[in-house]
Structure formats: structure tokens, C-alpha cells
Design a protein around this motif. Sequence first.
Motif, PDB file in Angstrom:
ATOM      1  N   VAL A  87      27.375   1.557 -65.557  1.00 17.97           N
ATOM      2  CA  VAL A  87      26.018   1.781 -65.055  1.00 17.97           C
ATOM      3  C   VAL A  87      26.074   3.079 -64.265  1.00 17.97           C
ATOM      4  O   VAL A  87      26.841   3.197 -63.317  1.00 17.97           O
ATOM      5  N   SER A  88      25.266   4.051 -64.690  1.00 20.88           N
ATOM      6  CA  SER A  88      25.267   5.340 -64.000  1.00 20.88           C
ATOM      7  C   SER A  88      23.825   5.786 -63.771  1.00 20.88           C
ATOM      8  O   SER A  88      22.884   5.237 -64.340  1.00 20.88           O
ATOM      9  N   VAL A  89      23.681   6.800 -62.929  1.00 18.91           N
ATOM     10  CA  VAL A  89      22.351   7.333 -62.623  1.00 18.91           C
ATOM     11  C   VAL A  89      22.391   8.839 -62.773  1.00 18.91           C
ATOM     12  O   VAL A  89      23.216   9.515 -62.167  1.00 18.91           O
ATOM     13  N   ILE A  93      18.442   5.281 -64.565  1.00 18.53           N
ATOM     14  CA  ILE A  93      19.604   4.401 -64.638  1.00 18.53           C
ATOM     15  C   ILE A  93      19.974   4.262 -66.114  1.00 18.53           C
ATOM     16  O   ILE A  93      19.115   4.022 -66.962  1.00 18.53           O
ATOM     17  N   ILE A  95      22.546   2.220 -68.689  1.00 21.01           N
ATOM     18  CA  ILE A  95      23.478   1.101 -68.868  1.00 21.01           C
ATOM     19  C   ILE A  95      24.140   1.275 -70.223  1.00 21.01           C
ATOM     20  O   ILE A  95      23.456   1.358 -71.243  1.00 21.01           O
ATOM     21  N   ARG A 103      18.531   3.436 -71.447  1.00 19.48           N
ATOM     22  CA  ARG A 103      17.982   4.208 -70.325  1.00 19.48           C
ATOM     23  C   ARG A 103      16.818   3.414 -69.750  1.00 19.48           C
ATOM     24  O   ARG A 103      15.914   3.029 -70.473  1.00 19.48           O
ATOM     25  N   CYS A 104      16.841   3.205 -68.453  1.00 21.58           N
ATOM     26  CA  CYS A 104      15.805   2.405 -67.788  1.00 21.58           C
ATOM     27  C   CYS A 104      14.642   3.306 -67.376  1.00 21.58           C
ATOM     28  O   CYS A 104      14.847   4.350 -66.757  1.00 21.58           O
ATOM     29  N   ALA A 145      17.293   4.314 -56.995  1.00 20.95           N
ATOM     30  CA  ALA A 145      17.938   4.130 -58.296  1.00 20.95           C
ATOM     31  C   ALA A 145      19.446   3.988 -58.142  1.00 20.95           C
ATOM     32  O   ALA A 145      20.074   3.170 -58.840  1.00 20.95           O
ATOM     33  N   ASP A 146      20.056   4.749 -57.236  1.00 17.59           N
ATOM     34  CA  ASP A 146      21.495   4.614 -56.981  1.00 17.59           C
ATOM     35  C   ASP A 146      21.813   3.226 -56.442  1.00 17.59           C
ATOM     36  O   ASP A 146      22.812   2.610 -56.830  1.00 17.59           O
ATOM     37  N   ALA A 149      21.528   0.706 -59.294  1.00 20.54           N
ATOM     38  CA  ALA A 149      22.698   0.834 -60.176  1.00 20.54           C
ATOM     39  C   ALA A 149      23.925   0.200 -59.536  1.00 20.54           C
ATOM     40  O   ALA A 149      24.719  -0.464 -60.225  1.00 20.54           O
ATOM     41  N   LEU A 152      23.566  -3.558 -59.915  1.00 18.93           N
ATOM     42  CA  LEU A 152      23.845  -3.980 -61.294  1.00 18.93           C
ATOM     43  C   LEU A 152      25.340  -3.942 -61.591  1.00 18.93           C
ATOM     44  O   LEU A 152      25.877  -4.840 -62.253  1.00 18.93           O
ATOM     45  N   THR A 153      26.023  -2.920 -61.089  1.00 21.33           N
ATOM     46  CA  THR A 153      27.472  -2.830 -61.289  1.00 21.33           C
ATOM     47  C   THR A 153      28.180  -3.995 -60.618  1.00 21.33           C
ATOM     48  O   THR A 153      29.065  -4.627 -61.210  1.00 21.33           O
TER      49      THR A 153
END
Length: 193
Positions: A87-89, A93, A95, A103-104, A145-146, A149, A152-153
Motif C-alpha cells: 500500500v503506497s501513496v 492510495i 494497493i 488506485r483509490c 491519505a498517508d 495507507a 490499511l498496511t
Amino acid sequence: MKPQVYRSKVAWVCGWAWMLFAAWNVWDLVAHGSIPSALIAGAVLGVITALVFVMALRPAVVAEEGGVRVRNVLRNAYVPWSGVDDVSVASAIVIESGDTTVRCWTPQATARERARAAGRAAKAAKSANRAERAVAEAVGARTHADWVAGQLTEMSRSRRESSSGETRVTWSPSALAAVAAALALVAAAFVVS
């Protein structure tokens, strides 16, 4: 466990404000409008309302017991916790699950939000001792958003055993129905006028 929903609160509030405005206008068109002009106004109202629904009210990231469900504008994606690879931003975000990248739509990290977060971190770092400075730099420079993420991680690591299903991306029936209804109103307005 109750699902956790992450979305843009500003878009959600503005979207519902538009829905109230649209409902009032539909009532006014039905009660006081004449057919050709009311149908044209209704078609314009329908198109804008469909866009507000798919772009402001519908998008969300829903963390469930078995995985994460992403509702984008026209598509739905489901990734079980065991399938979350990363999961990155960037600006949104992202996934990653095997060969699938989701992409969210929301929440997003804008350049302005990143600059404000960096400014908060810099300000906190100047006035704090060493331990507080480390915390301010780690937490203060993060956007919403960070933070999502990171959540979620963390969930993907802790809930791998309880994950269920497989990664899938599908079209959203509700979004497609809203777009189809708006297009039907436009077609009806062209036929009548």
C-alpha cells in the motif's frame, strides 16, 4: 466487526447538499414546470446529480473483516488482506495485489495538503526537544491519505488469517445505473424538445 469507511468528508457533505438541492428542484419542476422546459431542466439536473453521485458520494475505501473494498467512480475492487502486497501513496492510495493494481479515488493527497503537512512538521520540529522532534517529523508530515495507507498496511498485516475471497475488480451496478438514468433523461429531453 464494523467496517471502517475512509472517504473525503468535504466531498461527501457537498454531495449530500447537492442531493437536497436537486430534490427541491425536482419537486419544483414537477409542481410548477411545463413539459418541454421542465424536461430539459430535469435532464441537466439529472446529469449533474449522476456526476455528483459517482464522483462525490460513492467513492470510498472500506476496510472489512476479510479485506479492503475500494469503491471508485465506476468500478469496485476487493482485495483480501492476504492478497495485499503493498500500500503506497503518490497522489492517490495505490494497493498492489499480485498483478492487480488498484488506485483509490479517495482519499487523495494533494500537493497543497503535502505542503501544509510539511510546514506543520517543520514548525513542530523547531520548538521541540529531540524526542518530540522525531515524533513531529514522523507524524506531522503525513496527510490523511498517508494515514489511511498506514492503517490499511497495519490491517493487512494483522488480519491475514481472517481474510477471505480473492482479488477482483468489477463494474459498479449502482454507478452504471445512475449514468444510464441520466442519459435516458437527456434522450427524453431531445425527443420532446
